[in-house]
Design a protein around this motif. Structure first.
Motif, PDB file in Angstrom:
ATOM      1  N   ALA A  50      59.804  47.256  25.646  1.00 39.49           N
ATOM      2  CA  ALA A  50      59.421  45.891  25.283  1.00 39.49           C
ATOM      3  C   ALA A  50      57.915  45.761  25.422  1.00 39.49           C
ATOM      4  N   GLN A  51      57.350  44.840  24.662  1.00 39.69           N
ATOM      5  CA  GLN A  51      55.927  44.549  24.808  1.00 39.69           C
ATOM      6  C   GLN A  51      55.641  43.154  24.282  1.00 39.69           C
ATOM      7  N   HIS A  52      54.634  42.529  24.873  1.00 39.10           N
ATOM      8  CA  HIS A  52      54.185  41.226  24.400  1.00 39.10           C
ATOM      9  C   HIS A  52      52.707  41.063  24.728  1.00 39.10           C
ATOM     10  N   THR A  53      52.100  40.108  24.082  1.00 37.71           N
ATOM     11  CA  THR A  53      50.677  39.868  24.239  1.00 37.71           C
ATOM     12  C   THR A  53      50.449  38.697  25.177  1.00 37.71           C
ATOM     13  N   LEU A  54      49.462  38.843  26.048  1.00 37.00           N
ATOM     14  CA  LEU A  54      49.057  37.783  26.949  1.00 37.00           C
ATOM     15  C   LEU A  54      47.611  37.435  26.623  1.00 37.00           C
ATOM     16  N   HIS A  55      47.370  36.188  26.240  1.00 41.41           N
ATOM     17  CA  HIS A  55      46.015  35.734  25.936  1.00 41.41           C
ATOM     18  C   HIS A  55      45.436  35.080  27.178  1.00 41.41           C
ATOM     19  N   VAL A  56      44.208  35.458  27.531  1.00 38.28           N
ATOM     20  CA  VAL A  56      43.532  34.889  28.692  1.00 38.28           C
ATOM     21  C   VAL A  56      42.173  34.348  28.257  1.00 38.28           C
ATOM     22  N   THR A  57      41.665  33.417  29.015  1.00 41.59           N
ATOM     23  CA  THR A  57      40.374  32.817  28.676  1.00 41.59           C
ATOM     24  C   THR A  57      39.412  33.032  29.836  1.00 41.59           C
ATOM     25  N   HIS A  58      38.938  34.244  29.953  1.00 38.65           N
ATOM     26  CA  HIS A  58      37.967  34.618  30.997  1.00 38.65           C
ATOM     27  C   HIS A  58      38.375  34.057  32.350  1.00 38.65           C
ATOM     28  N   GLU A  59      39.559  34.432  32.738  1.00 37.88           N
ATOM     29  CA  GLU A  59      40.124  33.998  34.005  1.00 37.88           C
ATOM     30  C   GLU A  59      39.268  34.478  35.182  1.00 37.88           C
ATOM     31  N   GLN A  60      39.322  33.732  36.252  1.00 39.90           N
ATOM     32  CA  GLN A  60      38.733  34.193  37.501  1.00 39.90           C
ATOM     33  C   GLN A  60      39.559  35.401  37.949  1.00 39.90           C
ATOM     34  N   PRO A  61      38.929  36.371  38.608  1.00 37.31           N
ATOM     35  CA  PRO A  61      39.653  37.591  38.985  1.00 37.31           C
ATOM     36  C   PRO A  61      40.960  37.346  39.736  1.00 37.31           C
ATOM     37  N   ARG A  62      40.926  36.505  40.741  1.00 40.42           N
ATOM     38  CA  ARG A  62      42.154  36.279  41.526  1.00 40.42           C
ATOM     39  C   ARG A  62      43.235  35.582  40.700  1.00 40.42           C
ATOM     40  N   LYS A  83      33.793  44.838  40.625  1.00 43.84           N
ATOM     41  CA  LYS A  83      34.261  44.877  42.013  1.00 43.84           C
ATOM     42  C   LYS A  83      35.154  43.692  42.332  1.00 43.84           C
ATOM     43  N   SER A  84      34.828  42.520  41.755  1.00 48.06           N
ATOM     44  CA  SER A  84      35.645  41.340  42.045  1.00 48.06           C
ATOM     45  C   SER A  84      37.055  41.487  41.460  1.00 48.06           C
ATOM     46  N   PHE A  85      37.160  42.050  40.250  1.00 47.42           N
ATOM     47  CA  PHE A  85      38.491  42.293  39.679  1.00 47.42           C
ATOM     48  C   PHE A  85      39.219  43.385  40.450  1.00 47.42           C
ATOM     49  N   SER A  86      38.511  44.411  40.850  1.00 46.70           N
ATOM     50  CA  SER A  86      39.129  45.484  41.621  1.00 46.70           C
ATOM     51  C   SER A  86      39.712  44.944  42.921  1.00 46.70           C
ATOM     52  N   SER A  87      38.946  44.120  43.594  1.00 45.49           N
ATOM     53  CA  SER A  87      39.400  43.516  44.844  1.00 45.49           C
ATOM     54  C   SER A  87      40.624  42.625  44.614  1.00 45.49           C
ATOM     55  N   ALA A  88      40.581  41.826  43.552  1.00 44.31           N
ATOM     56  CA  ALA A  88      41.703  40.938  43.247  1.00 44.31           C
ATOM     57  C   ALA A  88      42.960  41.736  42.919  1.00 44.31           C
ATOM     58  N   LEU A  89      42.814  42.822  42.162  1.00 46.85           N
ATOM     59  CA  LEU A  89      43.969  43.662  41.827  1.00 46.85           C
ATOM     60  C   LEU A  89      44.537  44.318  43.081  1.00 46.85           C
ATOM     61  N   ASN A  90      43.654  44.808  43.957  1.00 49.51           N
ATOM     62  CA  ASN A  90      44.114  45.402  45.215  1.00 49.51           C
ATOM     63  C   ASN A  90      44.900  44.382  46.031  1.00 49.51           C
ATOM     64  N   HIS A  91      44.372  43.176  46.112  1.00 49.07           N
ATOM     65  CA  HIS A  91      45.027  42.111  46.873  1.00 49.07           C
ATOM     66  C   HIS A  91      46.414  41.802  46.284  1.00 49.07           C
ATOM     67  N   ALA A  92      46.523  41.861  44.965  1.00 53.02           N
ATOM     68  CA  ALA A  92      47.796  41.583  44.287  1.00 53.02           C
ATOM     69  C   ALA A  92      48.718  42.811  44.225  1.00 53.02           C
ATOM     70  N   LYS A  93      48.256  43.918  44.796  1.00 49.77           N
ATOM     71  CA  LYS A  93      49.033  45.171  44.813  1.00 49.77           C
ATOM     72  C   LYS A  93      49.321  45.704  43.413  1.00 49.77           C
ATOM     73  N   ILE A  94      48.313  45.578  42.543  1.00 46.08           N
ATOM     74  CA  ILE A  94      48.401  46.126  41.191  1.00 46.08           C
ATOM     75  C   ILE A  94      47.515  47.365  41.139  1.00 46.08           C
ATOM     76  N   HIS A  95      48.091  48.477  40.766  1.00 47.35           N
ATOM     77  CA  HIS A  95      47.349  49.728  40.642  1.00 47.35           C
ATOM     78  C   HIS A  95      46.500  49.677  39.378  1.00 47.35           C
ATOM     79  N   SER A  96      45.455  50.511  39.335  1.00 51.48           N
ATOM     80  CA  SER A  96      44.628  50.544  38.128  1.00 51.48           C
ATOM     81  C   SER A  96      44.198  51.959  37.794  1.00 51.48           C
ATOM     82  N   ILE A  97      44.087  52.206  36.507  1.00 54.97           N
ATOM     83  CA  ILE A  97      43.484  53.438  35.989  1.00 54.97           C
ATOM     84  C   ILE A  97      42.321  52.965  35.136  1.00 54.97           C
TER      85      ILE A  97
END
Length: 131
Positions: A50-62, A83-97
């Motif tokens: 499955a796949q779908h599109t998510l539109h965002v409007t320059h959301e704050q990292p968190r 760094k701010s997005f990296s920190s927010a992703l870490n806090h949310a327990k989302i891995h990144s490549i």
């Protein structure tokens, strides 16, 4: 560089994960912070189911990280990541490549087939992604 294990979501039945990939004109967005569209992809047993599109409007990292976590995204494949997005992703327990480039369909296929380490998917100026 932010590289983490992509084994989140592994089950006894097989590999199941929901990933997010920011894109623009069918290619990975060079910088997550400026992305306006993310493709959310469900992968099970090495197939896109499955796949779908998510539109965002320059959301704050968190806020974006929270929305992705709420949508059960476990992995983000992207180009550059502040760094701010990296920190927010870490806090949310989302891995990144990170440091990824290329056609979105080819990148997702390469991820599924464990070929994302190929040089053609590495952003210019980046020598290596996986250690």
């Amino acid at each position: 560089m932010h590289v983490r294990s992509a084994n989140a979501g592994k089950t006894e039945e097989g590999f199941r994960v929901r990933i997010a990939v920011p894109y623009w004109q069918h290619h990975i967005s060079p910088v997550l912070d400026a992305a306006e569209t993310l493709l959310i992809v469900d992968i099970e047993n090495n197939k896109v189911v499955a796949q779908h599109t998510l539109h965002v409007t320059h959301e704050q990292p968190r806020a974006l990280a929270s929305a992705l976590a709420h949508a059960d995204v476990k992995l983000l494949i992207c180009g550059a990541l502040s760094k701010s997005f990296s920190s927010a992703l870490n806090h949310a327990k989302i891995h990144s490549i990170t440091q990824t480039r290329g056609n979105i369909t080819e990148v997702i296929s390469a991820y599924i087939n464990k070929q994302l380490a190929q040089q053609r998917f590495l952003m210019p100026g980046c020598n290596e992604r996986f250690k």
